[in-house]
Scaffold this motif. Structure first.
Motif, mmCIF file in Angstrom:
data_model
loop_
_atom_site.group_PDB
_atom_site.id
_atom_site.type_symbol
_atom_site.label_atom_id
_atom_site.label_comp_id
_atom_site.label_asym_id
_atom_site.label_seq_id
_atom_site.Cartn_x
_atom_site.Cartn_y
_atom_site.Cartn_z
ATOM 1 N N ALA A 172 0.632 -1.408 -0.186
ATOM 2 C CA ALA A 172 -0.156 0.033 0.103
ATOM 3 C C ALA A 172 0.814 1.012 -0.365
ATOM 4 N N VAL A 173 0.370 2.181 -1.002
ATOM 5 C CA VAL A 173 1.454 3.015 -0.991
ATOM 6 C C VAL A 173 0.750 4.640 -1.367
ATOM 7 N N GLU A 174 0.887 5.617 -0.532
ATOM 8 C CA GLU A 174 0.027 7.078 -0.773
ATOM 9 C C GLU A 174 1.302 8.004 -1.762
ATOM 10 N N LEU A 175 1.564 8.608 -2.924
ATOM 11 C CA LEU A 175 2.099 9.582 -3.785
ATOM 12 C C LEU A 175 1.526 10.691 -3.071
ATOM 13 N N ARG A 176 2.680 11.919 -3.498
ATOM 14 C CA ARG A 176 1.388 13.125 -3.935
ATOM 15 C C ARG A 176 1.993 14.227 -4.909
ATOM 16 N N LEU A 177 1.187 14.842 -5.332
ATOM 17 C CA LEU A 177 1.590 15.675 -6.598
ATOM 18 C C LEU A 177 1.285 16.785 -6.209
ATOM 19 N N ASN A 178 2.170 17.706 -5.939
ATOM 20 C CA ASN A 178 2.101 19.571 -5.657
ATOM 21 C C ASN A 178 1.839 20.212 -6.750
ATOM 22 N N ILE A 179 0.495 20.689 -7.027
ATOM 23 C CA ILE A 179 0.777 21.483 -8.480
ATOM 24 C C ILE A 179 1.072 23.119 -8.404
ATOM 25 N N LEU A 180 2.037 23.337 -9.310
ATOM 26 C CA LEU A 180 2.618 24.137 -9.818
ATOM 27 C C LEU A 180 2.138 25.282 -10.328
ATOM 28 N N SER A 181 1.067 26.021 -9.426
ATOM 29 C CA SER A 181 0.896 27.377 -10.014
ATOM 30 C C SER A 181 0.275 28.068 -9.161
ATOM 31 N N GLU A 182 -0.824 29.339 -9.413
ATOM 32 C CA GLU A 182 -0.942 30.254 -8.602
ATOM 33 C C GLU A 182 -1.891 29.648 -7.206
#
Length: 615
Positions: A475-485
């Motif tokens: 089981a894995v959880e990964l994050r994608l930060n949104i690069l925007s204003e």
């Protein structure tokens, strides 16, 4: 010439519409918009603004910023924000003035939608022990007074108790507010709203925040200074505790000691310095239980020992140690406001997440054979098998405890018996308890089952009920930060998630298929209702089943969802095969994120690090 004239008129019309909108604002006069007529076709028309128009635009921008500040405080069906200095990169936005405007708007909303015609609206307020609670409570009372409501101060309370204060006699308030930020740091705080129908929905809270935003933006005095009518202090927690005790006594119906059915049981409670200490001295002790070894019962808004959260590893490890050290029959962990809980069995095994859902499913399906169980779509394939093998049906639905509970309510209305709704976070509600997510009530049901098992001659403990639950291998959880204003983050998140759906539907990810739940009228990745009255979507998310391309056998799943709290996207994965999560991560990064171009506005370093670390 005609074109230039039209342009001037359009610009002038735009200002007039804003002028009409804010015509009542003080200090804005002479809102003229001057247009100089062109002297020849070769000369472009000149437009100039008067200083008063510049001032008007400045005020308009300020008003927009004030309104956005309030709207940003909405967190699904709750309101949450930073109430104290101390968080790096965050400023205080849940101010007394903001809280006053929101409380006033809630009072007005209740008066308009819930009034029974019996006179003044009565609203109770409870709070957890956060250090910002005092000043923000004053702001709530000031706002309710502005709305013409009569306020009742419950003091230290729990979220479920606030809702029950609208139902239990002789209180029966028209509405209630709980001031809490659940498991978040001490610097945060928030508001949860209830009427006799239950917790408010996200669209309802959005309406209240919109109304509050208009109040806040046009109010020159941003600080509450006066409570016109002081709230009446009430001791509701004693009545709520008695309510829980009576349920335990009646349902156990102990043949030897009816009033003390927990005699002979040792139960350790970890309240995490939140609001849950009452359960020890006002429920368990009075029913005969031995609660020696209980932890962190005294309320402390700085939460010095650990985060009050049944998902927190430190909270569970402390409770496990106390259970083993004292040879207790059960350990209980509450979150700050006691709308969630987790337990530890007599062998020291932590039971939260999927295990807690399985335990509650086993109990509920004994009482209601064939019931549907609603969970969020991040639960395991093993949990689905566990439920179906016991004759139940498993409905996978949107992440968010309010979404899960509301789905259960709708299924019952549609004639599908649904007695348990539970999210992996520990939020759980049962039909018999007004569809209320009540961590204490969940523990009550577990304790009743534990005593019944003992009376039937079993000493194995409640952990034995879930021994055959198959857990995922990975089981894995990964994050994608949104690069925007920040203002563009939500739209970018939706774009990424909808592109993910499109890629799967077009067959670009081989062996990946959007999840469905036909029995419960849920389709398109456990997100969209396919019945005649679909619920509004508060955040975009999809679950995909992943199967082996050659054999066609399903071995895992991927769930992509937009965060309501932060500008990022979460990706959860589970696999029943070794290396399955690594394989799914590679496909997701290489064949979706990079192939679609979505990676251009996302930080994919979490994926790169995971793949690099597993290779």
């Amino acid at each position: 010439m005609a074109s230039a004239s039209t342009s001037s008129l359009v610009a002038s019309k735009t200002v007039i519409s804003k002028t009409a909108l804010f015509s009542s604002l003080p200090g804005i006069v002479n809102r003229s918009f001057l247009t100089l007529a062109p002297v020849s076709p070769s000369v472009k028309p000149l437009r100039t603004r008067s200083s008063s128009v510049t001032k008007f635009d400045e005020v308009t921008n300020s008003l927009d910023e004030d309104m956005d500040q309030i709207r940003r405080l909405q967190n699904g069906s709750d309101v949450r924000g930073v109430a104290l200095e101390g968080e790096k990169g965050r400023t205080v936005d849940l101010t007394p003035a903001a809280v006053e405007a929101i409380a006033e708007s809630f009072g007005e909303w209740v008066a308009a939608t819930e009034s029974n015609g019996n006179g003044v609206i009565k609203v109770s307020l409870g709070r957890d022990p956060r250090v910002s609670g005092g000043k923000l409570s004053t702001a709530v009372f000031a706002g309710l007074a502005r709305a013409g409501c009569l306020a009742f101060d419950m003091g230290l309370a729990t979220t479920p108790a606030c809702f029950m204060s609208t139902l239990l006699s002789p209180f029966e308030y028209d509405a209630s507010i709980m001031m809490t930020a659940s498991h978040l740091p001490y610097t945060r705080n928030g508001l949860k709203f209830f009427t006799k129908r239950g917790g408010l929905t996200s669209p309802e809270v959005e309406k209240i925040c919109d109304l509050a935003a208009r109040k806040y933006s046009t109010r020159q005095n941003k600080v509450s200074t006066l409570i016109r009518t002081r709230p009446k202090q009430v001791d509701f927690m004693s009545a709520y505790s008695k309510h829980l005790r009576e349920i335990i006594k009646e349902r156990i119906n102990h043949p030897e000691h009816y009033d003390t059915p927990l005699k002979g049981f040792q139960i350790v409670v970890n309240a995490g310095n939140g609001s849950g200490g009452f359960f020890t001295w006002d429920v368990l002790d009075k029913l005969g239980a031995d609660t020696f070894g209980s932890l962190y019962l005294n309320p402390d808004g700085m939460f010095p020992n650990h985060i009050p959260n049944p998902e927190n590893k430190i909270a569970m490890s402390h409770t496990r140690a106390a259970v083993l050290e004292n040879s207790a029959d059960l350990g209980v962990v509450f979150d700050t406001d006691v709308d969630r809980s987790g337990v530890v069995d007599n062998r020291g095994n932590p039971i939260n997440g999927d295990k807690l859902i399985a335990l509650m499913s086993a109990i509920v399906l004994k009482e209601h054979p064939g019931s549907t169980i609603v969970t969020d779509a991040r639960t395991s394939m093993g949990l689905t098998r566990f439920i179906t093998e016991r004759g139940g049906r498993h409905c996978l639905y949107r992440v968010g405890y309010r979404n899960v509970i509301d789905k259960g309510v709708e299924l019952n209305k549609d004639g599908i018996e649904t007695h348990l709704m539970m999210e992996t976070s520990g939020h759980g509600a049962v039909k018999e308890n007004h569809f209320l997510d009540d961590g204490a009530y969940m523990v009550v049901k577990i304790i009743i089952e534990m005593v019944r098992m003992r009376l039937a001659g079993s000493n194995e403990g409640i952990g034995s009920l879930i021994e055959d639950l198959e857990e995922p291998l990975e089981a894995v959880e990964l994050r994608l930060n949104i690069l925007s204003e920040p203002k563009d983050a939500k739209a970018k998140g939706i774009e990424a998630i909808e592109t993910f759906r499109q890629y799967i539907e077009e067959g670009k990810l081989k062996g990946w298929e959007l999840g469905t739940c036909g029995d419960c009228w849920v389709s398109e990745g456990c997100l969209v209702d396919s019945n005649d009255h679909p619920s509004a979507i508060d955040a975009h998310m999809y679950r995909a089943r992943v199967s082996d391309e050659e054999s066609g056998e399903e071995y895992g799943w991927v769930h992509m969802r937009q965060s309501i709290h932060n500008p990022n996207i979460a990706l959860n994965m589970q696999s029943m095969l070794p290396g399955g999560c690594l394989s799914m991560t590679r496909v997701f990064r290489d064949q979706f994120l990079e192939a679609s171009g979505i990676a251009r506005f996302l930080d994919i370093s979490d994926f790169d690090n995971y793949i690099g670390g597993q290779s």
